[in-house]
Design an enzyme around this catalytic site. Sequence first.
Site, PDB file in Angstrom:
ATOM      1  N   GLU A 134     -50.312  16.540 -68.578  1.00 52.21           N
ATOM      2  CA  GLU A 134     -48.799  16.734 -68.513  1.00 52.21           C
ATOM      3  C   GLU A 134     -48.394  18.341 -68.141  1.00 52.21           C
ATOM      4  OE1 GLU A 134     -46.287  14.469 -68.046  1.00 52.21           O
ATOM      5  OE2 GLU A 134     -48.148  13.206 -67.999  1.00 52.21           O
TER       6      GLU A 134
ATOM      7  N   CYS B 124     -38.908   3.417 -47.984  1.00 55.51           N
ATOM      8  CA  CYS B 124     -38.210   2.560 -48.710  1.00 55.51           C
ATOM      9  C   CYS B 124     -38.666   0.985 -48.487  1.00 55.51           C
ATOM     10  CB  CYS B 124     -36.716   2.604 -48.207  1.00 55.51           C
ATOM     11  SG  CYS B 124     -35.899   4.113 -48.736  1.00 55.51           S
TER      12      CYS B 124
ATOM     13  N   CYS C 109     -40.989  -0.052 -51.235  1.00 55.68           N
ATOM     14  CA  CYS C 109     -40.559   0.208 -52.613  1.00 55.68           C
ATOM     15  C   CYS C 109     -40.308  -0.913 -53.148  1.00 55.68           C
ATOM     16  CB  CYS C 109     -39.266   1.118 -52.352  1.00 55.68           C
ATOM     17  SG  CYS C 109     -38.709   1.290 -54.192  1.00 55.68           S
TER      18      CYS C 109
ATOM     19  N   CYS D 244     -31.351  -0.948 -54.392  1.00 57.76           N
ATOM     20  CA  CYS D 244     -31.345   0.545 -54.568  1.00 57.76           C
ATOM     21  C   CYS D 244     -30.079   0.900 -53.897  1.00 57.76           C
ATOM     22  CB  CYS D 244     -32.547   1.030 -53.953  1.00 57.76           C
ATOM     23  SG  CYS D 244     -32.283   2.772 -53.826  1.00 57.76           S
TER      24      CYS D 244
END
Length: 360
Positions: free
Chosen positions: A51, A213, A216, A222
């Site tokens: 991380e 998109c 997605c 969205c």
Amino acid sequence: MTTRTRRRTEAATGTGPEPFASRLLRWFDINGRHDLPWQHPRTPYRVWLSEIMLQQTQVRTVIPYFERFVSALPTLPALAAAPRDDVMALWSGLGYYARARNLQAGAQRCVAQHGGELPRDIEALTALPGIGRSTAAAILSQAWGDRHAILDGNVKRVLARYHGIEGYPGLPAVERQMWALAEQHLPADRLADYTQAQMDLGATLCTRTDPACVLCPLRDDCVARREGRMAELPTPKPGKAAPQKHACVLWLENASGEVLLQRRPPTGIWASLWTLPQAEDAASSRAWFERELHGDFDTALALRPIDHAFSHYKLRLQPLRIGNVALRERVGDNDDLRWVARGEFTSIGIPAPIRKLLES
């Protein structure tokens, strides 16, 4: 309620045909990244290290650094006890070097205060150097499966587009809205997978430019896709021209061909790394050279300038190369100056642009 208003409400509340998290996890099971090195084994130390490395750095860049780092320092106590130069050498080239210093400082604090283990508590984690709220949540959710929301850059981009959130995400009011939505979307279980799924979606489909998109799992409701606003959201940070700074660096070689390196101060840019001696301009470089060295500054060969961008300014370095020099005799040792043979460059921490120059 109009169709647009209803759809906006469904997007805001996740009450559409299938919950936000369920669609994301179903997509992740097929398309997500399941073979990242910090996932096998997925220990708190390895998750924490990944991380920190992934802050402002892409996965493909991090992977070889991560593997080299855990090979040399496989445990938190090993990191805490390692010489600082060894840690910086392992990080060399990855950039944002304060991350490495904070990582080791955090490991040392864990040894002193938490029995050599990473604490399983969000407040204790955020008290460690270099760990903010989102990073702590990512560690807890991935290492232990605890129920915490994350809000890194990828997640902010997904939420801004999915919910049609306007305003720069770095503004406190906008960020508070995003935190509330991120927590609202949390599933009841599979938190480690869900955390990774959010990051994967932003990194692979919902990218800054040319988002995919059509692939997605969240496309049907969205807001940005429906209204054709993918390029507008998230709202970019208000523009501000980065200032340009200049400096001079000296590439100095002794009679044996070794290069003189100087350790940077413990704070500031490239802190604690070894680099070429640097000054504001050629006149300052000459003054330092004549004070510290035997040699002829007038033989300096000007090399091609180096341009490097930091987060808050741009830096142009003018390298001057001078051969056949020697350090003046001084009372005591100068631990911040050392001659380094070319074969030793890989074993010490050197900033990426300086390493590239020396290896060119």
